[in-house]
Design an enzyme around this catalytic site. Structure first.
Site, mmCIF file in Angstrom:
data_model
loop_
_atom_site.group_PDB
_atom_site.id
_atom_site.type_symbol
_atom_site.label_atom_id
_atom_site.label_comp_id
_atom_site.label_asym_id
_atom_site.label_seq_id
_atom_site.Cartn_x
_atom_site.Cartn_y
_atom_site.Cartn_z
ATOM 1 N N HIS A 282 0.830 -1.208 0.000
ATOM 2 C CA HIS A 282 0.000 0.000 0.000
ATOM 3 C C HIS A 282 0.872 1.270 0.000
ATOM 4 O O HIS A 282 0.899 1.959 -1.006
ATOM 5 C CB HIS A 282 -1.028 0.047 1.141
ATOM 6 C CG HIS A 282 -1.927 -1.139 1.159
ATOM 7 N ND1 HIS A 282 -2.671 -1.519 0.066
ATOM 8 C CD2 HIS A 282 -2.194 -2.064 2.128
ATOM 9 C CE1 HIS A 282 -3.365 -2.612 0.365
ATOM 10 N NE2 HIS A 282 -3.088 -2.966 1.606
ATOM 11 N N ASP A 335 -5.327 -8.248 -3.271
ATOM 12 C CA ASP A 335 -5.568 -7.981 -1.856
ATOM 13 C C ASP A 335 -6.873 -8.587 -1.328
ATOM 14 O O ASP A 335 -6.922 -9.768 -1.030
ATOM 15 C CB ASP A 335 -5.497 -6.458 -1.650
ATOM 16 C CG ASP A 335 -5.445 -6.044 -0.182
ATOM 17 O OD1 ASP A 335 -5.501 -6.922 0.677
ATOM 18 O OD2 ASP A 335 -5.351 -4.846 0.098
HETATM 19 ZN ZN LIG Z 1 -3.405 -6.714 2.820
#
Ligand SMILES: [Zn+2]
Length: 468
Positions: A282, A335
């Site tokens: 991220h 994800d």
């Molecule tokens: Zn994750």
């Protein structure tokens, strides 16, 4: 596969660019042994029926979350956020048994292969039974994931996750987190055990399971623990990839500042030697100095654009990162699997940058004017590093992991080379993927996975049993 096979592609994306009339030779272990260009189609070769592109590595997956896709798209709280989503996710995680983990992951990996992914890094933290006690075999859940990968044919990089605390500064973990927790020694023993079961390849990396290391986040693991674990594990495999969730949410940055006076990425670089085997998942909220440090270190920033958009995380400063100098590596991951499509991730990545900068083709490069091509090349190299794969692209000694785009798909008619990539990524998506091979075996033909029915039936039963 029992013998050497030859394949003919009228167009293929090789490491140095597009080539015409390519003959690939693949050995019985699924490795490319020879690549010849500008060849006539040999009589014994199988013809590949569209543009051939390397399979995309999926650098961040929580497999069990596929079964809750679409269940959290309502407003349950006046300020719904990542943190309210997490409560629902914990509830769902509490119902995952080893059998359900296998069924969900197997179907997910089938979907990934159909969508252009040929390898996946599984960031795996659901280790223990529902009461928090380890299973009789502490690696039970990890082995279920490895089995799912073997059943579907996807290459797996298993990233057992260390999870210790419920917040910055060693706050106690909450009941919803008890399935995730390990003492340091138990975690090291788990990774050692998995490395014993799935030993590291010394030559070609043709095995389909690799084992890396992961720290859940700076919320869940402190600096001393990170260094202790790396000291213990590096004795065996000092080059294994190391993944960590970092700076996904603004609230996480605020909490880190309050705790330490530093932002998460700043804190990590100040306290841990971050090098090119690190993967920062991220890294959404980063300032100019953090961007420069990440780019210079050679670490891979793992971006999960559909999940980050779905959770309202924020926008990674992609252009600034690429312009910061240094290797500036990045990869994509699906994800939470709210959708499963390599093209979706690349498209949303570019679109988020366009919305931010009010420009087009923001992630195109000086080498590649096509945004699709520039992004695909970035995701292949960064993804290879994030998964710890030894070779990239369709070249001798690499694995025969490729996807064949469908030249008959409406969005690909008369599209060639980079125009085909852009049309796949921006217009057609996963339906443009016709055939997929991993390790020299066909896993997807004409858009259908060879074991699709069986995988679907078990997934359907698992989802039905989970409830909502
Ligand atoms: Zn994750």
């Amino acid at each position: 596969m029992e013998s050497i096979m030859r394949y003919f592609a009228s167009s293929a994306l090789l490491p140095d660019g597009w080539a015409a009339n390519v003959v690939f030779t693949v050995d019985a272990a699924g490795r490319i042994t020879d690549v010849q260009r500008k060849q006539p189609c040999p009589a014994d070769a199988e013809t590949l029926r569209g543009p051939v592109v390397p399979g995309v590595p999926n650098a961040h997956s929580h497999a069990f979350q596929r079964a809750m896709a679409g269940l959290t798209e309502f407003r349950g709280h006046p300020r719904d956020s990542f943190w309210t989503w997490r409560e629902l996710m914990y509830r769902h995680a509490g119902r995952i048994t080893p059998e359900r983990m296998h069924a969900i992951a197997r179907w997910l990996y089938v979907e990934m292969l159909k969508a252009g992914y040929t390898g996946v890094a599984e960031f795996h933290y659901l280790h223990h039974d529902v009461d928090g006690r380890p299973y009789t075999h502490p690696g039970e859940m990890s082995h279920r994931l490895a089995q799912a990968a073997a059943d579907s044919g996807i290459a797996l990089t298993l990233l057992p996750v260390l999870y210790r605390h419920g917040g910055f500064g060693g706050q106690p973990a909450r009941p919803g987190q008890r399935r995730f927790l390990h003492a340091i020694d138990d975690y090291v023993a788990l990774v050692d055990g998995l490395r014993g079961t799935y030993p590291r390849a010394t030559d070609t990396g043709l095995r389909d399971v690799r084992v890396g290391t992961a720290f859940h986040s700076l919320r869940a693991v402190d600096g001393k623990e990170i260094l202790e674990v790396l000291r213990a594990l590096d004795a065996q495999d000092p080059s294994a990839p190391v993944h960590v969730h970092i700076a996904e949410q603004q609230a996480e940055v605020d909490d880190c500042l309050q705790w330490s006076g530093l932002r998460p990425v700043q804190w990590l670089y100040d306290h841990v030697p971050v090098d090119d085997r690190w993967c920062l998942v991220h890294a959404t909220h980063v300032d100019t100095e953090e961007v420069a440090r990440m780019a210079a270190s050679g670490a891979v920033v793992v971006l999960c654009p559909t999940t980050e958009a779905n959770l309202g995380d924020g926008i990674f400063p992609g252009r600034e990162y690429l312009d910061a100098g240094g290797p500036a590596r990045w990869a994509i991951g699906s994800d939470s699997h709210v959708t499963v499509d390599a093209a979706d991730e690349l498209r949303i990545l570019e679109y988020s940058q366009r919305l931010r900068h009010q420009r087009r083709a923001v992630l195109a490069s000086s080498t590649h004017a096509s945004a699709g091509r520039a992004m695909l090349e970035g995701a292949l190299e960064g993804g290879r590093r994030a998964l710890g794969l030894p070779a990239t692209g369709l070249a001798p000694s690499g694995r025969a992991d490729w996807i064949v785009l469908d030249p008959d798909h409406p969005t690909l008619i008369e599209r060639r080379q980079d125009a085909a990539l852009d049309s796949w990524i921006f217009a057609g998506g996963r339906a443009c993927v016709r055939d997929v091979m991993t390790a020299g075996r066909w896993r997807v033909r004409d858009g259908r996975h060879v074991a699709e029915e069986q995988a679907y039936a078990a997934f359907r039963d698992a989802v039905a049993a989970l409830g909502q």
